[in-house]
Motif scaffolding. Sequence first.
Motif, mmCIF file in Angstrom:
data_model
loop_
_atom_site.group_PDB
_atom_site.id
_atom_site.type_symbol
_atom_site.label_atom_id
_atom_site.label_comp_id
_atom_site.label_asym_id
_atom_site.label_seq_id
_atom_site.Cartn_x
_atom_site.Cartn_y
_atom_site.Cartn_z
ATOM 1 N N LYS A 61 -1.574 -7.146 5.787
ATOM 2 C CA LYS A 61 -2.250 -7.323 7.082
ATOM 3 C C LYS A 61 -3.230 -8.495 7.016
ATOM 4 C CE LYS A 61 -0.436 -3.348 7.901
ATOM 5 N NZ LYS A 61 0.729 -3.197 8.719
ATOM 6 N N LYS A 90 4.924 -7.353 0.360
ATOM 7 C CA LYS A 90 4.675 -6.071 -0.294
ATOM 8 C C LYS A 90 3.822 -6.223 -1.556
ATOM 9 C CE LYS A 90 5.989 -2.696 1.295
ATOM 10 N NZ LYS A 90 5.430 -1.906 2.443
ATOM 11 N N SER A 114 -3.879 -3.600 0.671
ATOM 12 C CA SER A 114 -2.794 -4.552 0.438
ATOM 13 C C SER A 114 -3.067 -5.868 1.145
ATOM 14 C CB SER A 114 -1.439 -3.981 0.888
ATOM 15 O OG SER A 114 -1.302 -4.054 2.292
ATOM 16 N N ASN A 116 -5.416 3.268 11.743
ATOM 17 C CA ASN A 116 -4.235 2.983 12.578
ATOM 18 C C ASN A 116 -3.849 4.288 13.266
ATOM 19 O OD1 ASN A 116 -1.674 2.482 13.577
ATOM 20 N ND2 ASN A 116 -0.720 2.052 11.599
ATOM 21 N N ASP A 142 -6.968 4.419 2.387
ATOM 22 C CA ASP A 142 -5.963 3.464 2.853
ATOM 23 C C ASP A 142 -6.743 2.456 3.691
ATOM 24 O OD1 ASP A 142 -4.088 2.040 4.271
ATOM 25 O OD2 ASP A 142 -2.899 3.782 4.875
ATOM 26 N N TYR A 175 -6.375 -2.362 6.751
ATOM 27 C CA TYR A 175 -6.927 -3.189 7.850
ATOM 28 C C TYR A 175 -8.360 -3.657 7.558
ATOM 29 C CZ TYR A 175 -2.790 -1.514 10.170
ATOM 30 O OH TYR A 175 -1.480 -1.247 10.464
ATOM 31 N N ALA A 218 0.840 -1.197 0.000
ATOM 32 C CA ALA A 218 0.000 0.000 0.000
ATOM 33 C C ALA A 218 0.876 1.248 0.000
ATOM 34 C CB ALA A 218 -0.911 -0.002 1.226
ATOM 35 N N THR A 219 2.055 1.137 0.590
ATOM 36 C CA THR A 219 2.943 2.312 0.690
ATOM 37 C C THR A 219 3.256 2.866 -0.698
ATOM 38 O OG1 THR A 219 3.889 1.336 2.675
ATOM 39 C CG2 THR A 219 5.120 3.143 1.674
#
Length: 423
Positions: A252, A260, A249, A190, A218, A221, A110-111
């Motif tokens: 998690k 990644k 992503s 988060n 984002d 989670y 996700a980054t």
Amino acid sequence: MPDVMRADLWHSMAGAAGLINADGTIGETIYGQMTALAANTGAVNLGQGAPGTDAPAELINAAADAMREGFNQYAPGQGFPALLEAVAQQRSQDFGHEVSPQHVLYTCGATEGLTAAILALLPQGGTVLAFEPFYDSYPAAIAAAGGSLVTVPILPTTEGGFAPDWASFDEAVTAPGCLPSIILINTPHNPTGFMFSAQDLARIGDAAVAADAWVLTDEVYEQLILDGTPHVAPAVAIDDSARVVTVSSAGKSWNTTGWKIGWVIAEPEVREAIQTVKQFLTFTASGPLQVGLARTLSGASTFVAENRSSLQQRADVLVPACRAVPGAIASTPAAGYFTVVDFSALTDLDAFELNDLLARRYSIVGIPVPALCRAGSPAHTAYRSSIRYSFCKSAADVARGAQLFDELAAELTQDPDALRRQT
Ligand code: PMP
Ligand code: GLN
């Protein structure tokens, strides 16, 4: 050699993320710092949100099979078609978010998806509105894009939950001269576990239309729901869904933070703009892992549900132990894998000093929540003595953490000022 400051973007990125020390040296991210603190003190590491339990065997086997089958060279730029298809199906099945593979872009976590989206969509000098506390990559990515960050706090409520400060949101989305070009929403959030409701998201959608902003999400989670409240995908709750750029992503959801594998979902022309940036960051990555994940996502794995209940069990061990510390206020998260513990009734120390003390004297390390805030902001003040603890660690580490909190509770029951006297 040439002066490293001749081009100073790297330095502005570090500055935006609060990584420049008082003596001018560059610090590590808070996650690296706290992992080192735990290693150096022998404390239990309840800091970085890196699971202490493994990825499921069916996923590892599927990736290993993909390697044996020869998926070992560059993946296509957009990602393997099987992964794009599997992600589109998962969005529809789990969240009623109807998209085609043409909307999906594989990213290196996700980054990378968030950074590529910000680089692609933020005008020079533009503003991003994000909720605070926030993930540490956001301010660095915004600095790289030449933009600025405004924040709206998510604060503890008197009922023991968390809520955004909507008055501050309304002000930020109508601020003359600096309307946001992007509104960035992390849901579930988060570190608080706060989940934006459909109404919250509709409100944000209306503000985005009025400001002509993108809504960047984002949702890493999204699968880690603990209290049964369904995750609402912003792209579903917001009427003008074409302005929503979804990021998530597998790290998690599948205990694969090291793989990644992330994705961006957007209208095809928007996805293409983001892909244009992404291709010059990494081009592609994780080919066989993409294929393994695609097969597992579209297979019959029951891991995600099992992992949710296993996380709930570990939360049920750690949260009551934190709460038993007299005066500490520990959150019961609705989602995610963190509890936020406010120690302000027990100590005048700030969260960094207290975390250090707890590491040295009580062998417990977490993440000081002010590290995820901007110095001097209302969130920074509200979370001054709050520490985030991760219960995604192994059952043994969580049990050890709980036992250490029990010992701290016992000591404070005998001697309520014990922490106050220590430095
Ligand atoms: N966003 C949030 C809120 C996170 O906590 C994390 C941490 N993993 C990320 C993004 C990064 O996700 P990834 O590892 O997929 O890049
Ligand atoms: N997202 C994880 C957390 O919040 C850590 C990711 C990282 O180390 N960059 O703990």
